[in-house]
Scaffold this motif. Sequence first.
Motif, PDB file in Angstrom:
ATOM      1  N   VAL A 257       0.847  -1.191   0.000  1.00 15.04           N
ATOM      2  CA  VAL A 257       0.000   0.000   0.000  1.00 15.04           C
ATOM      3  C   VAL A 257       0.884   1.243   0.000  1.00 15.04           C
ATOM      4  O   VAL A 257       1.860   1.322   0.759  1.00 15.04           O
ATOM      5  N   LEU A 258       0.546   2.193  -0.857  1.00 19.22           N
ATOM      6  CA  LEU A 258       1.208   3.494  -0.889  1.00 19.22           C
ATOM      7  C   LEU A 258       0.295   4.500  -0.197  1.00 19.22           C
ATOM      8  O   LEU A 258      -0.844   4.706  -0.622  1.00 19.22           O
ATOM      9  N   THR A 259       0.787   5.110   0.885  1.00 19.46           N
ATOM     10  CA  THR A 259      -0.012   6.060   1.660  1.00 19.46           C
ATOM     11  C   THR A 259       0.680   7.415   1.683  1.00 19.46           C
ATOM     12  O   THR A 259       1.897   7.497   1.870  1.00 19.46           O
ATOM     13  N   SER A 260      -0.097   8.461   1.491  1.00 20.53           N
ATOM     14  CA  SER A 260       0.443   9.822   1.542  1.00 20.53           C
ATOM     15  C   SER A 260      -0.436  10.677   2.447  1.00 20.53           C
ATOM     16  O   SER A 260      -1.617  10.393   2.635  1.00 20.53           O
ATOM     17  N   TYR A 261       0.170  11.728   3.014  1.00 24.71           N
ATOM     18  CA  TYR A 261      -0.541  12.648   3.895  1.00 24.71           C
ATOM     19  C   TYR A 261      -0.265  14.083   3.450  1.00 24.71           C
ATOM     20  O   TYR A 261       0.834  14.400   2.977  1.00 24.71           O
ATOM     21  N   THR A 262      -1.265  14.941   3.611  1.00 23.02           N
ATOM     22  CA  THR A 262      -1.109  16.360   3.299  1.00 23.02           C
ATOM     23  C   THR A 262      -1.382  17.187   4.548  1.00 23.02           C
ATOM     24  O   THR A 262      -1.963  16.697   5.520  1.00 23.02           O
ATOM     25  N   ASP A 263      -0.967  18.453   4.501  1.00 25.16           N
ATOM     26  CA  ASP A 263      -1.173  19.328   5.653  1.00 25.16           C
ATOM     27  C   ASP A 263      -2.432  20.179   5.518  1.00 25.16           C
ATOM     28  O   ASP A 263      -2.639  21.118   6.275  1.00 25.16           O
ATOM     29  N   THR A 264      -3.277  19.869   4.530  1.00 24.43           N
ATOM     30  CA  THR A 264      -4.575  20.529   4.393  1.00 24.43           C
ATOM     31  C   THR A 264      -5.649  19.465   4.204  1.00 24.43           C
ATOM     32  O   THR A 264      -5.374  18.358   3.737  1.00 24.43           O
ATOM     33  N   SER A 265      -6.881  19.800   4.556  1.00 25.23           N
ATOM     34  CA  SER A 265      -7.979  18.837   4.451  1.00 25.23           C
ATOM     35  C   SER A 265      -8.579  18.775   3.053  1.00 25.23           C
ATOM     36  O   SER A 265      -9.205  17.783   2.684  1.00 25.23           O
ATOM     37  N   ASP A 266      -8.402  19.845   2.260  1.00 28.41           N
ATOM     38  CA  ASP A 266      -9.066  19.908   0.957  1.00 28.41           C
ATOM     39  C   ASP A 266      -8.172  19.354  -0.147  1.00 28.41           C
ATOM     40  O   ASP A 266      -7.804  20.046  -1.092  1.00 28.41           O
ATOM     41  N   ARG A 267      -7.839  18.075  -0.047  1.00 23.83           N
ATOM     42  CA  ARG A 267      -7.011  17.405  -1.055  1.00 23.83           C
ATOM     43  C   ARG A 267      -7.633  16.063  -1.426  1.00 23.83           C
ATOM     44  O   ARG A 267      -8.630  15.640  -0.876  1.00 23.83           O
ATOM     45  N   TYR A 268      -7.004  15.405  -2.398  1.00 25.79           N
ATOM     46  CA  TYR A 268      -7.422  14.090  -2.882  1.00 25.79           C
ATOM     47  C   TYR A 268      -8.780  14.139  -3.576  1.00 25.79           C
ATOM     48  O   TYR A 268      -9.734  13.462  -3.199  1.00 25.79           O
ATOM     49  N   GLY A 269      -8.849  14.993  -4.591  1.00 25.75           N
ATOM     50  CA  GLY A 269     -10.009  14.983  -5.466  1.00 25.75           C
ATOM     51  C   GLY A 269      -9.883  13.862  -6.484  1.00 25.75           C
ATOM     52  O   GLY A 269      -8.973  13.035  -6.435  1.00 25.75           O
ATOM     53  N   GLN A 270     -10.782  13.841  -7.444  1.00 23.62           N
ATOM     54  CA  GLN A 270     -10.841  12.733  -8.397  1.00 23.62           C
ATOM     55  C   GLN A 270      -9.558  12.611  -9.213  1.00 23.62           C
ATOM     56  O   GLN A 270      -9.050  11.507  -9.433  1.00 23.62           O
ATOM     57  N   LEU A 271      -9.013  13.742  -9.682  1.00 25.10           N
ATOM     58  CA  LEU A 271      -7.796  13.694 -10.491  1.00 25.10           C
ATOM     59  C   LEU A 271      -6.635  13.101  -9.697  1.00 25.10           C
ATOM     60  O   LEU A 271      -5.938  12.196 -10.174  1.00 25.10           O
ATOM     61  N   GLU A 272      -6.429  13.600  -8.486  1.00 21.48           N
ATOM     62  CA  GLU A 272      -5.300  13.133  -7.683  1.00 21.48           C
ATOM     63  C   GLU A 272      -5.458  11.661  -7.318  1.00 21.48           C
ATOM     64  O   GLU A 272      -4.498  10.883  -7.384  1.00 21.48           O
ATOM     65  N   GLU A 273      -6.664  11.256  -6.945  1.00 19.19           N
ATOM     66  CA  GLU A 273      -6.902   9.847  -6.621  1.00 19.19           C
ATOM     67  C   GLU A 273      -6.640   8.956  -7.836  1.00 19.19           C
ATOM     68  O   GLU A 273      -6.056   7.873  -7.711  1.00 19.19           O
ATOM     69  N   THR A 274      -7.068   9.411  -9.014  1.00 17.79           N
ATOM     70  CA  THR A 274      -6.869   8.621 -10.233  1.00 17.79           C
ATOM     71  C   THR A 274      -5.390   8.459 -10.545  1.00 17.79           C
ATOM     72  O   THR A 274      -4.921   7.355 -10.863  1.00 17.79           O
ATOM     73  N   LEU A 275      -4.627   9.548 -10.448  1.00 20.76           N
ATOM     74  CA  LEU A 275      -3.198   9.483 -10.752  1.00 20.76           C
ATOM     75  C   LEU A 275      -2.461   8.584  -9.760  1.00 20.76           C
ATOM     76  O   LEU A 275      -1.599   7.784 -10.153  1.00 20.76           O
ATOM     77  N   LEU A 276      -2.787   8.698  -8.478  1.00 20.07           N
ATOM     78  CA  LEU A 276      -2.128   7.859  -7.477  1.00 20.07           C
ATOM     79  C   LEU A 276      -2.506   6.387  -7.659  1.00 20.07           C
ATOM     80  O   LEU A 276      -1.671   5.495  -7.485  1.00 20.07           O
ATOM     81  N   THR A 277      -3.764   6.133  -8.018  1.00 19.30           N
ATOM     82  CA  THR A 277      -4.196   4.754  -8.261  1.00 19.30           C
ATOM     83  C   THR A 277      -3.444   4.150  -9.438  1.00 19.30           C
ATOM     84  O   THR A 277      -2.990   2.998  -9.393  1.00 19.30           O
ATOM     85  N   GLN A 278      -3.290   4.922 -10.517  1.00 26.31           N
ATOM     86  CA  GLN A 278      -2.540   4.439 -11.678  1.00 26.31           C
ATOM     87  C   GLN A 278      -1.081   4.183 -11.325  1.00 26.31           C
ATOM     88  O   GLN A 278      -0.488   3.192 -11.767  1.00 26.31           O
ATOM     89  N   LEU A 279      -0.504   5.067 -10.510  1.00 23.32           N
ATOM     90  CA  LEU A 279       0.877   4.872 -10.078  1.00 23.32           C
ATOM     91  C   LEU A 279       1.002   3.587  -9.264  1.00 23.32           C
ATOM     92  O   LEU A 279       1.981   2.842  -9.409  1.00 23.32           O
ATOM     93  N   GLY A 280       0.016   3.313  -8.417  1.00 29.79           N
ATOM     94  CA  GLY A 280       0.022   2.076  -7.644  1.00 29.79           C
ATOM     95  C   GLY A 280      -0.026   0.845  -8.533  1.00 29.79           C
ATOM     96  O   GLY A 280       0.624  -0.170  -8.254  1.00 29.79           O
ATOM     97  N   ARG A 281      -0.768   0.926  -9.633  1.00 26.48           N
ATOM     98  CA  ARG A 281      -0.842  -0.209 -10.565  1.00 26.48           C
ATOM     99  C   ARG A 281       0.486  -0.420 -11.285  1.00 26.48           C
ATOM    100  O   ARG A 281       0.920  -1.561 -11.474  1.00 26.48           O
ATOM    101  N   VAL A 282       1.122   0.681 -11.699  1.00 25.48           N
ATOM    102  CA  VAL A 282       2.427   0.561 -12.348  1.00 25.48           C
ATOM    103  C   VAL A 282       3.435  -0.078 -11.389  1.00 25.48           C
ATOM    104  O   VAL A 282       4.202  -0.970 -11.766  1.00 25.48           O
ATOM    105  N   ALA A 283       3.425   0.379 -10.130  1.00 22.83           N
ATOM    106  CA  ALA A 283       4.349  -0.181  -9.141  1.00 22.83           C
ATOM    107  C   ALA A 283       4.052  -1.656  -8.894  1.00 22.83           C
ATOM    108  O   ALA A 283       4.972  -2.469  -8.749  1.00 22.83           O
ATOM    109  N   GLY A 284       2.773  -2.022  -8.841  1.00 26.59           N
ATOM    110  CA  GLY A 284       2.414  -3.424  -8.661  1.00 26.59           C
ATOM    111  C   GLY A 284       2.909  -4.287  -9.805  1.00 26.59           C
ATOM    112  O   GLY A 284       3.443  -5.387  -9.601  1.00 26.59           O
ATOM    113  N   LEU A 285       2.750  -3.792 -11.032  1.00 23.46           N
ATOM    114  CA  LEU A 285       3.246  -4.526 -12.200  1.00 23.46           C
ATOM    115  C   LEU A 285       4.762  -4.666 -12.153  1.00 23.46           C
ATOM    116  O   LEU A 285       5.315  -5.720 -12.483  1.00 23.46           O
TER     117      LEU A 285
END
Length: 512
Positions: A257-285
């Motif tokens: 699992v790849l976990t990240s934290y930010t110092d603001t609450s207004d993060r991780y919208g659809q674009l950011e979640e999609t990019l991180l999910t794709q990165l996780g798939r590349v790393a898994g492969l």
Amino acid sequence: MKPEHVVSAESGGDSVAAVLGETTQPAYQLSADGDIAWWNEQFASVVGYTDEELSQLDAPDLFSTDAWDRFEARLTGSDETTYWTDKIDMVRKDGEQCTHHHTTSLSRNGDGETLTGIVSVADEDLPRAELLKTVQLATDRVIAAKTREEIEHALCETLGNAGLYRAVWVGEERDGRLEAVAAAGPETVSVDAFAGEWTSADEARPALVTAQTGRISTIRDIPNSEHPDGPREFTADHGFHAGCSVPLVADGMIYGVLTSYTDTSDRYGQLEETLLTQLGRVAGLAIGSVQTERLMLSQPRIELELRLKSDTVPVVRFAKETGATGEREGMTQEENGTTVQYYTIEGAAPERIVTEMENTDNVRSARVVDADANLYEVRFAESAAGMLLAAGAETRRIELDPDGVTIVATAPEGTDVREILDRIREIYPETELRAKRTLSERGRRDQPAWPDSTELTDKQTEMVEAAFEAGYFEWPRDVTAEDLAERLDISAATLHYHLRRAQRQLVEAYLD
């Protein structure tokens, strides 16, 4: 208390319930009389209220007067708009106003109209160009990594040092618990300590849930969430306000699992979640690939040498016309079967190379990764390397020269070579089997015999010496590739290119 079910609707109710059941974005439903009929945990976090407090409020208590007037007009039918996206002002519990994009729609149930809203809390304020650049850099580093440990550290170092996240870590599930194996960022030490805060609450830990289910977990406004006191207080002390966990997954196998934290609450919208999910798939492969390679090397193998010379293949024809030469540097495979391969190609203009690649029927797209290093990314719908991989073989080398393409692969003893050739010839009909060799055990001599010369170029020798003296080959590294490249006044991709080629020649000299 918080309602247990999404409000059903006669028109589109099933699809609405399905969307709300899957989304990780803040979501809510409002009735025409101003009741907050349903909300999820993410919505409660955005407005800063508990479920008990929200159950006592009406919609006008949460939304600005202008926003509620627009909602009410659509709920009562005076405005016939049924689906829209707009910026909406909400009022948090602390009295502060927050503005986000809301995608809203109307549906009808037995009691009248219901308005459903999904909040995009982050993407409008996200530094998109910086995020895209960082994720692409992380992808390139993951692909270049040779071991699982290098892949995990590449993820953390790239994301953690980009200035986008407070902390980043990778965890692996062991005996029902998630253990950190790599971490980076301003709060690296705190990440390890944070892991220790979860004791009896470990089963509810979002990252562990992701490791067990393979689904993304996002929490916004962690200090005010419903999680145990210890973790909430710890995150508040160390500036973690939002977190996102994505699986490192390929072919149904969850590697971590790849976990990240930010110092603001207004993060991780659809674009950011999609990019991180794709990165996780590349790393898994990538992790799956290096583990498969390690397994393959432990078994008796045969080596196949294939040759493709047909002028009907655009890249072969253009190599003959221009004298271009090239070599494959790496490959990953996506879940839909697309193989993503990286090549260094010299002797032709980048625009011509990309055009010729894209003119090939089985190529989905091609792009320049680094013009200085002559590095290109090519996405294949079907490829010889992909078919070899599907047959249990591994492509060790692909080289392009003015006379054609040479492919060298290894496969377990007993592999049906004729079947592999038949499959490849469906794409490249004139593929020839130039050689088939049985490999003996290699690299186990008590006194390895080194040749008098490893045939490194002057540039490769310079790069290897500089990397060695700077501590690049130490673990952990004393210097990053970016810092070393800056000292040498070259790009990081150019440095990686020369080091990879030099390392390969040195290893081949050792094994031969």
